[in-house]
Write a protein that holds these residues in place. Structure first.
Motif, PDB file in Angstrom:
ATOM      1  N   UNK A 140       0.827  -1.204   0.000  1.00 55.07           N
ATOM      2  CA  UNK A 140       0.000   0.000   0.000  1.00 55.07           C
ATOM      3  C   UNK A 140       0.863   1.257   0.000  1.00 55.07           C
ATOM      4  N   UNK A 141       2.019   1.214   0.646  1.00 53.51           N
ATOM      5  CA  UNK A 141       2.918   2.386   0.608  1.00 53.51           C
ATOM      6  C   UNK A 141       3.478   2.589  -0.802  1.00 53.51           C
ATOM      7  N   UNK A 142       3.792   1.481  -1.479  1.00 52.36           N
ATOM      8  CA  UNK A 142       4.255   1.598  -2.870  1.00 52.36           C
ATOM      9  C   UNK A 142       3.147   2.168  -3.743  1.00 52.36           C
ATOM     10  N   UNK A 143       1.915   1.767  -3.473  1.00 51.55           N
ATOM     11  CA  UNK A 143       0.768   2.282  -4.221  1.00 51.55           C
ATOM     12  C   UNK A 143       0.572   3.773  -3.963  1.00 51.55           C
ATOM     13  N   UNK A 144       0.732   4.203  -2.704  1.00 53.87           N
ATOM     14  CA  UNK A 144       0.650   5.640  -2.388  1.00 53.87           C
ATOM     15  C   UNK A 144       1.612   6.439  -3.265  1.00 53.87           C
ATOM     16  N   UNK A 145       2.859   5.958  -3.348  1.00 54.09           N
ATOM     17  CA  UNK A 145       3.891   6.689  -4.108  1.00 54.09           C
ATOM     18  C   UNK A 145       3.521   6.804  -5.576  1.00 54.09           C
ATOM     19  N   UNK A 146       2.999   5.716  -6.156  1.00 56.52           N
ATOM     20  CA  UNK A 146       2.656   5.743  -7.581  1.00 56.52           C
ATOM     21  C   UNK A 146       1.466   6.667  -7.850  1.00 56.52           C
ATOM     22  N   UNK A 196      15.027  -4.074  -8.791  1.00 57.96           N
ATOM     23  CA  UNK A 196      15.160  -2.626  -8.916  1.00 57.96           C
ATOM     24  C   UNK A 196      13.927  -1.981  -9.543  1.00 57.96           C
ATOM     25  N   UNK A 197      13.167  -2.737 -10.320  1.00 60.14           N
ATOM     26  CA  UNK A 197      12.002  -2.153 -10.977  1.00 60.14           C
ATOM     27  C   UNK A 197      10.814  -2.120 -10.010  1.00 60.14           C
ATOM     28  N   UNK A 198       9.669  -1.716 -10.517  1.00 58.77           N
ATOM     29  CA  UNK A 198       8.531  -1.443  -9.646  1.00 58.77           C
ATOM     30  C   UNK A 198       7.925  -2.693  -9.013  1.00 58.77           C
ATOM     31  N   UNK A 199       7.424  -2.501  -7.787  1.00 57.21           N
ATOM     32  CA  UNK A 199       6.660  -3.538  -7.103  1.00 57.21           C
ATOM     33  C   UNK A 199       5.199  -3.470  -7.519  1.00 57.21           C
ATOM     34  N   UNK A 200       4.744  -2.256  -7.882  1.00 59.92           N
ATOM     35  CA  UNK A 200       3.341  -1.991  -8.204  1.00 59.92           C
ATOM     36  C   UNK A 200       3.234  -1.432  -9.622  1.00 59.92           C
ATOM     37  N   UNK A 201       2.217  -1.888 -10.355  1.00 63.93           N
ATOM     38  CA  UNK A 201       1.907  -1.323 -11.676  1.00 63.93           C
ATOM     39  C   UNK A 201       0.419  -0.972 -11.714  1.00 63.93           C
ATOM     40  N   UNK A 202       0.113   0.131 -12.373  1.00 63.51           N
ATOM     41  CA  UNK A 202      -1.271   0.573 -12.515  1.00 63.51           C
ATOM     42  C   UNK A 202      -1.673   0.429 -13.979  1.00 63.51           C
ATOM     43  N   UNK A 203      -2.808  -0.219 -14.221  1.00 56.11           N
ATOM     44  CA  UNK A 203      -3.230  -0.483 -15.591  1.00 56.11           C
ATOM     45  C   UNK A 203      -4.619   0.098 -15.847  1.00 56.11           C
ATOM     46  N   UNK A 204      -5.038   0.065 -17.105  1.00 54.25           N
ATOM     47  CA  UNK A 204      -6.371   0.474 -17.554  1.00 54.25           C
ATOM     48  C   UNK A 204      -6.674   1.922 -17.210  1.00 54.25           C
ATOM     49  N   UNK A 205      -6.193   2.828 -18.062  1.00 53.30           N
ATOM     50  CA  UNK A 205      -6.412   4.256 -17.860  1.00 53.30           C
ATOM     51  C   UNK A 205      -7.623   4.775 -18.628  1.00 53.30           C
ATOM     52  N   UNK A 251     -16.603  11.298   3.882  1.00 51.95           N
ATOM     53  CA  UNK A 251     -16.109  11.137   2.511  1.00 51.95           C
ATOM     54  C   UNK A 251     -16.376  12.350   1.641  1.00 51.95           C
ATOM     55  N   UNK A 252     -17.383  13.149   2.001  1.00 51.05           N
ATOM     56  CA  UNK A 252     -17.745  14.303   1.175  1.00 51.05           C
ATOM     57  C   UNK A 252     -16.726  15.431   1.242  1.00 51.05           C
ATOM     58  N   UNK A 253     -15.885  15.413   2.261  1.00 53.58           N
ATOM     59  CA  UNK A 253     -14.926  16.519   2.415  1.00 53.58           C
ATOM     60  C   UNK A 253     -13.529  16.159   1.947  1.00 53.58           C
ATOM     61  N   UNK A 254     -13.345  14.954   1.410  1.00 56.01           N
ATOM     62  CA  UNK A 254     -11.995  14.459   1.165  1.00 56.01           C
ATOM     63  C   UNK A 254     -11.558  14.591  -0.290  1.00 56.01           C
ATOM     64  N   UNK A 255     -10.276  14.887  -0.455  1.00 56.66           N
ATOM     65  CA  UNK A 255      -9.619  14.806  -1.760  1.00 56.66           C
ATOM     66  C   UNK A 255      -8.766  13.546  -1.767  1.00 56.66           C
ATOM     67  N   UNK A 256      -8.340  13.123  -2.951  1.00 61.60           N
ATOM     68  CA  UNK A 256      -7.497  11.924  -3.036  1.00 61.60           C
ATOM     69  C   UNK A 256      -6.177  12.129  -2.291  1.00 61.60           C
ATOM     70  N   UNK A 257      -5.660  13.370  -2.305  1.00 61.41           N
ATOM     71  CA  UNK A 257      -4.404  13.651  -1.595  1.00 61.41           C
ATOM     72  C   UNK A 257      -4.582  13.469  -0.088  1.00 61.41           C
ATOM     73  N   UNK A 258      -5.711  13.962   0.441  1.00 60.13           N
ATOM     74  CA  UNK A 258      -5.967  13.829   1.870  1.00 60.13           C
ATOM     75  C   UNK A 258      -6.197  12.371   2.256  1.00 60.13           C
ATOM     76  N   UNK A 259      -6.846  11.613   1.375  1.00 59.56           N
ATOM     77  CA  UNK A 259      -7.081  10.196   1.660  1.00 59.56           C
ATOM     78  C   UNK A 259      -5.755   9.464   1.858  1.00 59.56           C
ATOM     79  N   UNK A 271      -2.920  10.780   2.876  1.00 58.19           N
ATOM     80  CA  UNK A 271      -2.400  11.218   4.182  1.00 58.19           C
ATOM     81  C   UNK A 271      -3.054  10.431   5.310  1.00 58.19           C
ATOM     82  N   UNK A 272      -4.380  10.330   5.246  1.00 61.54           N
ATOM     83  CA  UNK A 272      -5.130   9.637   6.297  1.00 61.54           C
ATOM     84  C   UNK A 272      -4.686   8.187   6.416  1.00 61.54           C
ATOM     85  N   UNK A 273      -4.559   7.517   5.285  1.00 60.50           N
ATOM     86  CA  UNK A 273      -4.216   6.093   5.329  1.00 60.50           C
ATOM     87  C   UNK A 273      -2.754   5.871   5.701  1.00 60.50           C
TER      88      UNK A 273
END
Length: 403
Positions: free
Chosen positions: A178-184, A217-226, A266-274, A276-278
């Protein structure tokens, strides 16, 4: 009539065929009489149907033939996955001697209507091609099969996050993921990109049989389907992203739901704040999993609980009390003392009258502060609130600990 196999169902001996014909308003399902017949075509994905007739809105045919799916030097070997908008195959590039993924965009069927995905294909491919990040797959080439658009791209070694979680990884490995996912996600946000569809099957983990590849050395996490992603966000896509991020993070750290410790507005949150919270939740839970508590750990737990007031305090207090029952040096009362101190401190920062919280319980004071915090967040936004939170000594340090 021509088509592509997009799904094998060996249990029912059925294949699902996407047909390249404007008259056909749905996929075709073909059932084999014997499983051996189905096994014989498991690497042949091109379908040819002859002597087509339409009866009561259904397609009937007398002959069906299967052939290999080849694109120049690439041989298609298997289906990796499929969905509403297409199918992804694994192939081998005989010229470059490398494995590749082939994603084919297929017509989408919604509300009984057949909808072309050509616009979606163009938008998604352009976005992926312009994202320069290791966590996003590299596109090698665009092409066509019949009238269907496709791209040949980097094959990710790994499994979906959903599959990885099915191996029941331990808490600490889940924290690494989840920390690797936060960074990506944060890197994408820095480029003004909001994915919009971050569910468990759009995140890949570099893992073999559930074991993380931690030494590469390469990524632990990949994000697909944009396909649902946007640049410099629209409100509705940001809201969708926030909801899916919360759902996904809760699936990774399932203790959050099990302990019932989270109480998000949830109504007051941005993805950036989420994010931080997690980060805070993960470190709080990590501190509670220490074999023995220290004075500093209790101070940090109190800080994380108060500075970002997103907790069900009753459930969290019960969790902390159970942790400290067997501790010879500390008790729940120590937590309450530091919690009260931080509540007074944060109330002062947020201009809450101290006299209003002096004569009420800690739980009531926490809820009052939580309401003020959420209202300020709606009013001022994430960046201004973050500036206020950064006034708290050591908060960023504790928030970003990798415990």
């Amino acid at each position: 009539m021509k088509g592509l196999i997009k799904k094998f169902d060996y249990k029912t001996k059925t294949i699902t065929i996407a047909v390249d014909d404007v008259r056909i308003k749905d996929d075709i399902e073909y059932v084999f009489e014997h499983i051996d017949e189905m096994n014989a075509i498991d690497n042949k994905f091109l379908v040819y149907l002859d002597k087509i007739t339409f009866k009561n809105g259904k397609v009937e045919f007398k002959n069906i033939r299967f052939d290999e799916f080849k694109i120049d030097d690439i041989i298609v070997n298997s289906i990796i996955g499929n969905g509403d908008n297409g199918v992804v195959y694994q192939g081998y590039d005989t010229f470059f001697e490398r494995n590749v993924a082939i994603k084919v965009w297929l017509p989408n069927f919604k509300n009984g209507k057949k909808k072309s995905n050509k616009t979606r294909f163009k938008e998604e491919v352009k976005k992926m091609a312009n994202i320069n990040q290791q966590s996003v797959t590299t596109i090698h080439k665009r092409d066509k099969i019949f009238s269907f658009d496709l791209v040949i791209m980097e094959l990710i070694n790994g499994i979906t996050l959903k599959k990885w979680l099915s191996y029941k990884p331990n808490f600490y490995d889940r924290c690494i993921v989840i920390r690797a996912l936060f960074l990506e996600i944060e890197k994408l946000h820095q480029d003004g990109i909001h994915h919009g569809d971050l569910h468990l099957e759009n995140i890949m983990v570099d893992s073999v049989r559930g074991m993380l590849n931690k030494n590469k050395k390469s990524n632990l996490i990949y994000i697909i389907d944009f396909g649902t992603s946007i640049f410099s966000g629209k409100n509705n896509s940001n809201e969708r992203e926030c909801k899916l991020m919360i759902d996904t993070f809760n699936e990774i750290i399932h203790e959050i739901k099990e302990y019932n410790i989270l109480d998000l507005d949830k109504n007051s949150l941005s993805s950036e704040m989420i994010i931080k919270i997690y980060r805070g939740i993960i470190n709080l839970l990590s501190l509670l999993k220490l074999e023995s508590m220290s004075h500093q750990a209790i101070v940090d737990i109190s800080m994380l609980t108060t500075v970002l007031p997103v907790y069900n305090l009753k459930s969290l207090s019960n969790l902390i009390e159970n942790k400290l029952k067997s501790d010879e040096n500390y008790s729940i009362e120590d937590f309450k003392v530091y919690l009260a101190n931080y509540l007074f401190y944060m109330s002062d920062i947020f201009d809450i009258d101290i006299n209003e919280i002096k004569n009420i319980t800690i739980g009531e004071a926490y809820d009052k502060y939580k309401n003020v915090f959420n209202n300020k967040l709606k009013e001022k936004g994430y960046k201004e609130i973050l500036e206020i939170l950064n006034q708290v000594n050591d908060f960023e340090t504790v928030l970003n600990l990798n415990i």
